[in-house]
Design an enzyme around this catalytic site. Structure first.
Site, PDB file in Angstrom:
ATOM      1  N   CYS A 454       0.849  -1.205  -0.135  1.00 34.05           N
ATOM      2  CA  CYS A 454       0.061   0.030  -0.046  1.00 34.05           C
ATOM      3  C   CYS A 454       0.928   1.408   0.072  1.00 34.05           C
ATOM      4  O   CYS A 454       0.374   2.321  -0.331  1.00 34.05           O
ATOM      5  CB  CYS A 454      -1.040   0.074   1.055  1.00 34.05           C
ATOM      6  SG  CYS A 454      -0.123  -0.252   2.782  1.00 34.05           S
ATOM      7  N   HIS A 856      -1.306   1.233   7.402  1.00 31.74           N
ATOM      8  CA  HIS A 856      -1.754   1.062   6.058  1.00 31.74           C
ATOM      9  C   HIS A 856      -1.598   2.564   5.484  1.00 31.74           C
ATOM     10  O   HIS A 856      -2.003   3.528   6.201  1.00 31.74           O
ATOM     11  CB  HIS A 856      -3.427   0.859   6.180  1.00 31.74           C
ATOM     12  CG  HIS A 856      -3.917   0.558   4.752  1.00 31.74           C
ATOM     13  ND1 HIS A 856      -3.471  -0.062   3.943  1.00 31.74           N
ATOM     14  CD2 HIS A 856      -5.210   0.975   4.443  1.00 31.74           C
ATOM     15  CE1 HIS A 856      -4.177  -0.174   2.895  1.00 31.74           C
ATOM     16  NE2 HIS A 856      -5.245   0.770   3.323  1.00 31.74           N
TER      17      HIS A 856
END
Length: 1041
Positions: A454, A856
């Site tokens: 990510c 994330h």
């Protein structure tokens, strides 16, 4: 008497009269009758019971038969014999079918009448065989219910010994065939009542003969685990669950989950159908058995089954919450399924769209039971949003709907999650991904997460949405080249034109991943971005040298020629680029210049250095206000040798000294430009220049000593930029080596931007190293993101030749007095007045998490071009003093604040996009602004601003490259062919998936969920922690600083 009765019931006399006569007939049963008369009466009453044309005739038949059988029992025993009963069961009665419930009712009543007769034993033996035959014929629910009534009253008719096991197994199969086609409440209630009677019969048999229980349960499992597409067992089997002793759960579940003969496909079917049983009203313990089986499968690490079943049934379980009768069990199963499914947010996101409607519905009815239920549901939702943070577009409506209900503490949430996890999971967990559909309504393409990538996806989407940069990359002619820029062009082309919802950037990832980045572990997106831009920049320089020497891709070039190319490329690093044509694309788009001055506070000699940058790293201010800043003469302040305060030359509103308080230290603050422009102070050459005055208004700023971020007000990016550009005093361990003094001296360091980039990249230094606890910590402070940013750029004519150097040392000994005056912080000449260059916010990369070791990344972005007409910046006077700009640089009182407010209102309606790996959704600037206030673990990390009122030569490309569709250049044939081929492949994949779903493939492993979505493969910091503050199942990610 039978003739009288027959004539009476068929006559037209009034019904009251008939009833009186019937009463007389019943009373006459006491009188003696011969055998023939009794048999005639029994035959007549049997015909009235079984074939009566109306309820009156059937009622008369029952009354008269019972009366005459009571008083003439031997005659009735002779009439109601084995042959007669067998004929009824196998052939029926005249026109009446043998499966008619009236026949079973008649036999049931007949058994009651001869119960005390010896011949009843023969009937019991007969019925033990016949009821088994009847069950094997799969009778309808109403007939099976009547049979259950008979067998409940006359247990002697139930088959014995081995036949009892067979009977129970066949009865289970019969229940599995039950269906109710009606949707009317009356019929449904009757159907449930019929099934309940049958299940109660089985319970009685299991209690009387325990040996029948296990074979019956094996038959239940065989029915629900069948993979025959033409057979769907009835949900009525749920009625049996409540009769299974709970003490058998452990043994039965262990037996099922460890049996090698039970295939995964069968187990998947069985579990799915058990979950369907939650729909059965009044069934008890279904949720207990479902959860026990889920836990049993997790214990033996059969995660593929758990994943497939969860994704297939999670929405059905959620929908059962609407029905009060089954709500408690459904909520229990839903909670376990969601809380244990911790490697991916997919299961939770399947029910997210339905949560708000459910909450609003239950809030409106105001029932106490509804409120209790909503409190439980809210706790579950908070746990899931905590675990899968990083999806504000999905969660904001839910947060608004449940804001009135209590929120569990973070400790409770962590406890719940830790107790519910599939603790035996490993990194070999099978991938569980959502079925890819067509491109989303946004028209944008997501990037599939390849396993904690990510950090790359968020950066690539931000660069892709940098419109001018994307257009330049797509317009490059790179045929025959295998460079990283070619791979980036390929990736941008697919993002722009593929029909897929998400694209897997495997080739680009392998080519662009820094060598020190561990595959499949979390990394720092800022470090990746810096490495990527440097690689692209260096690569283009080498290609330019090769092109100039016509060496391109010749395999026969000599080692001398290759060495010459490398030397030429190295020289370019040290040689100033005097024109845009000589700059690389990275320099044109992201390159700026930063000029650093260092003045020795002992001899007043100065040195300067001009460095190139592609991003600025902004440390957090020790305080959002100026309260902890001390204004005093740096020359008169003593040098602190114990890591004392650094100083910055910023005029203050007060002359009274105010001292920073180092005792409130929490984090180490530092500021630096990117790695290639950071050098130690002793690289600067100094020379005497006594014309530099001693400014008496300077503030102390500690940039090295750990301090707690003070103030309750929210800092803004402008505050951090002010702090970055604020002068500082090099003292203590950071003293400057002055060549003129030939010793370490206190010095004043100032930095000024002399050349602004087209795209300004700002990195907020949120991660610092805690020397006490030896861990990396994250600064979670909210930072206000201005839509409009004014960058102070000081362009000087006298230093024009010097400012073009990447690394340059300057001796000021022979510089004129006029030049010296321009170095005064309080100077008013034009050279000391920075021009405020307007920038618009283009994209924001957000880090979700509380730890630098996990988390994330996702990004917000929008399209902005260099000639955006929506923004017309008011002209700022170029006579603003540098001193003023340093004290109120980009301050809230500047004219841009008013402009930003007006522009912000306009931008609210403009399209912003949220890129979260494979998922792309519409969002708004308001969501960008409120991200940290709504989700405290989600903080802006990397910002991309686009300079306004500028052109970059793109317009000249239109005539040479042809028509630009939607502003983007046309793709070269090689790229277009590759995209066309992939789009055809995508359509073929969709057709195959549709066929597979239609055929209901038996194998649970035949999943059409592509690999690499939402950090599922492998589990790590992006997936299971999602900002949750911990590592993955067995994987601990890292962020590199």
């Amino acid at each position: 008497m039978d003739k009288i009765l027959e004539g009476l019931v068929s006559s037209s006399h009034p019904l009251p009269l008939k009833r009186v006569i019937v009463r007389k007939v019943v009373e006459s049963a006491e009188h003696w009758l011969d055998e023939a008369q009794c048999e005639a009466m029994f035959a007549l009453t049997t015909r009235l019971i079984l074939e009566g044309q109306d309820p009156f005739q059937r009622q008369v038949g029952h009354q008269v038969l019972e009366a005459y059988a009571r008083y003439h029992r031997p005659e009735f025993e002779s009439f109601f014999n084995k042959t007669f009963v067998l004929g009824l069961l196998q052939q029926g009665y005249h026109s009446l079918d043998r499966k008619d419930v009236a026949i079973l009712d008649y036999i049931h009543n007949g058994l009651k009448l001869i119960m005390s007769c010896p011949s009843v034993l023969d009937l019991f033996s007969l019925l033990q065989v016949e009821v088994l035959r009847m069950v094997c014929e799969r009778p309808e629910p109403h007939l099976c219910a009547r049979l259950s009534d008979l067998l409940t009253d006359f247990v002697q008719c139930i088959p014995k010994g081995k036949l009892s096991i067979t009977f129970c197994q066949q009865l289970v199969r019969t229940i599995g065939q039950f269906q109710c086609v009606s949707t009317q409440e009356k019929e449904l209630r009757e159907y449930v009542s019929q099934v309940t009677k049958v299940s109660n019969l089985l319970q009685n048999i299991w209690k009387a003969e325990p040996s029948t229980l296990l074979p019956s349960l094996q038959e239940v499992f065989a029915s629900i685990s069948s993979t025959d597409a033409s057979f769907e067992p009835s949900v009525a089997l749920a009625s049996l669950v409540q009769h299974i002793p709970l003490q058998m759960i452990t043994v039965l579940i262990r037996s099922l989950t460890t049996d090698p003969n039970v295939k995964d496909a069968s187990m998947t079917q069985a579990l799915c159908r058990m979950i369907d049983w939650l729909s059965w009203p009044l069934a008890q313990h279904v949720d207990t058995w479902v959860i026990a089986l889920l836990k049993g499968l997790a214990a033996v690490q059969k995660f593929t089954i758990l994943i497939d079943v969860t994704l297939l049934k999670i929405e059905l379980v959620f929908n059962r919450l609407w029905f009060p009768l089954v709500r408690p069990g459904a909520l229990t199963v839903l909670s376990h399924m969601l809380l244990s499914f911790q490697h991916s947010p997919e299961a939770f996101h399947l029910i997210v769209p339905h949560v708000v409607n459910l909450v609003h519905s239950f809030k409106s009815d105001g029932l106490p039971s509804s409120t209790t239920f909503l409190v439980q549901l809210t706790e579950l939702i908070h746990c899931m949003m905590y675990h899968y943070s990083g999806f504000p577009d999905l969660y904001e409506p839910i947060l608004e709907a449940i804001k009135d209900f209590p929120k569990p503490s973070e400790e409770k949430i962590k406890l719940i999650l830790s107790q519910s996890a599939w603790t035996s999971q490993s990194n070999s967990l099978a991938s569980c991904l959502s079925r890819l559909s067509g491109k989303s309504e946004t028209g944008k393409t997501g990037l599939i997460n390849l396993g904690n990538t990510c950090y790359m996806n968020s950066v690539i989407q931000a660069l892709f949405m940098a419109t001018d940069f994307r257009r330049q990359v797509l317009s490059l002619n790179l045929n025959g080249c295998n460079s990283l820029m070619k791979k980036l062009q390929h990736l941008f082309a697919f993002l722009a034109h593929t029909q897929r919802e998400a694209y897997a950037p495997r080739i680009f990832f392998e080519a662009s991943r820094p060598p020190w980045f561990t595959p499949r572990s979390q990394q720092d997106c800022s470090e990746y971005l810096r490495f990527l831009l440097d690689r692209l920049h260096e690569e283009e320089k080498i290609l330019k040298v090769q092109s100039s020497h016509k060496l391109s891709e010749s395999l026969g070039c000599s080692e001398t020629s290759l060495q010459e190319v490398a030397n030429k490329a190295a020289v370019l690093t040290e040689t100033p680029c005097t024109s845009d044509s000589e700059k690389t694309l990275i320099e044109k788009m992201f390159g700026g210049k930063l000029q650093t001055h260092i003045c020795c506070l002992n001899c007043r000699s100065t040195s300067q250095k001009v460095e190139a940058f592609t991003d600025l790293s902004l440390a957090f201010c020790p305080s959002s206000s100026m309260e902890n800043l001390s204004f005093q003469d740096p020359a008169s302040s003593p040098s602190t040798q114990d890591g004392g305060l650094m100083q910055a030359t910023v005029p203050g509103p007060s002359k009274e000294p105010r001292v920073c308080n180092p005792s409130t230290a929490a984090f180490a603050c530092y500021s630096a430009v990117n790695e290639r422009m950071v050098d130690t102070p002793d690289e600067f050459r100094c020379s005497e220049d006594t014309s530099v005055p001693n400014d008496s208004s300077k503030m102390l700023v500690n940039k090295d000593v750990p301090q707690k971020l003070g103030g309750e007000t929210t800092s803004s990016v402008t505050d951090l930029l002010n702090y970055f550009l604020a002068p500082e005093i090099l003292t203590g361990d950071n003293q400057y080596y002055c060549e003129n003094c030939a010793s370490l001296q206190n010095a004043e360091k100032t930095m000024q931007i002399t050349e602004e980039p087209e795209y300004l990249i700002l990195t907020l230094l949120r991660f610092s190293y805690d020397q006490k606890y030896h861990v990396r910590r994250k600064i979670l402070d909210n930072v206000s993101l201005p839509l409009v940013l004014e960058l102070p750029v000081k362009r000087t004519t006298s230093f024009s030749s010097l400012s073009e150097s990447w690394s340059l040392d300057v001796d000021f000994t022979d510089i004129s007095e006029n030049l010296a005056k321009k170095l005064k912080p309080s100077g008013t000449e034009e050279s000391c007045s920075p021009k405020l260059v307007p920038y618009l916010l283009s994209s924001v990369v957000v880090h979700s998490g509380v730890s630098s070791e996990s988390g994330h990344y996702y990004s917000y972005a929008r399209n902005i071009t260099g000639t955006e007409s929506s923004y017309q910046m008011c002209h700022q006077p170029e006579t603003l003093a540098l001193a003023s700009s340093q004290s109120h640089l980009l301050g809230r009182d500047s004219p841009s604040a008013v402009i930003e407010q007006d522009l912000e209102n306009k931008e609210m309606s403009k399209e912003w996009f949220l890129f979260n790996d494979s998922r792309v959704t519409f969002t708004s600037f308001q969501s960008v602004q409120k991200i940290t206030s709504r989700f405290p673990k989600d903080t802006a990390y990397v910002l991309l601003y686009k300079k306004q009122n500028s052109t970059n030569g793109l317009s000249g490309n239109n005539s040479t490259t042809g028509l630009w569709v939607n502003g983007d250049p046309p793709l070269q044939k090689e790229l277009m062919d590759a995209i066309t081929k992939d789009n055809k492949l995508y359509l073929q994949e969709q057709e195959l998936n549709a066929r597979a779903r239609a055929l209901q493939a038996a194998s649970a492993s035949c999943s059409f969920r592509p690999n690499g979505f939402d950090d599922n493969d492998p589990p790590g910091s992006c997936g299971p922690t999602g900002g949750g503050g911990g590592g993955g199942f067995n994987t601990v990610g890292r962020l590199v600083f």
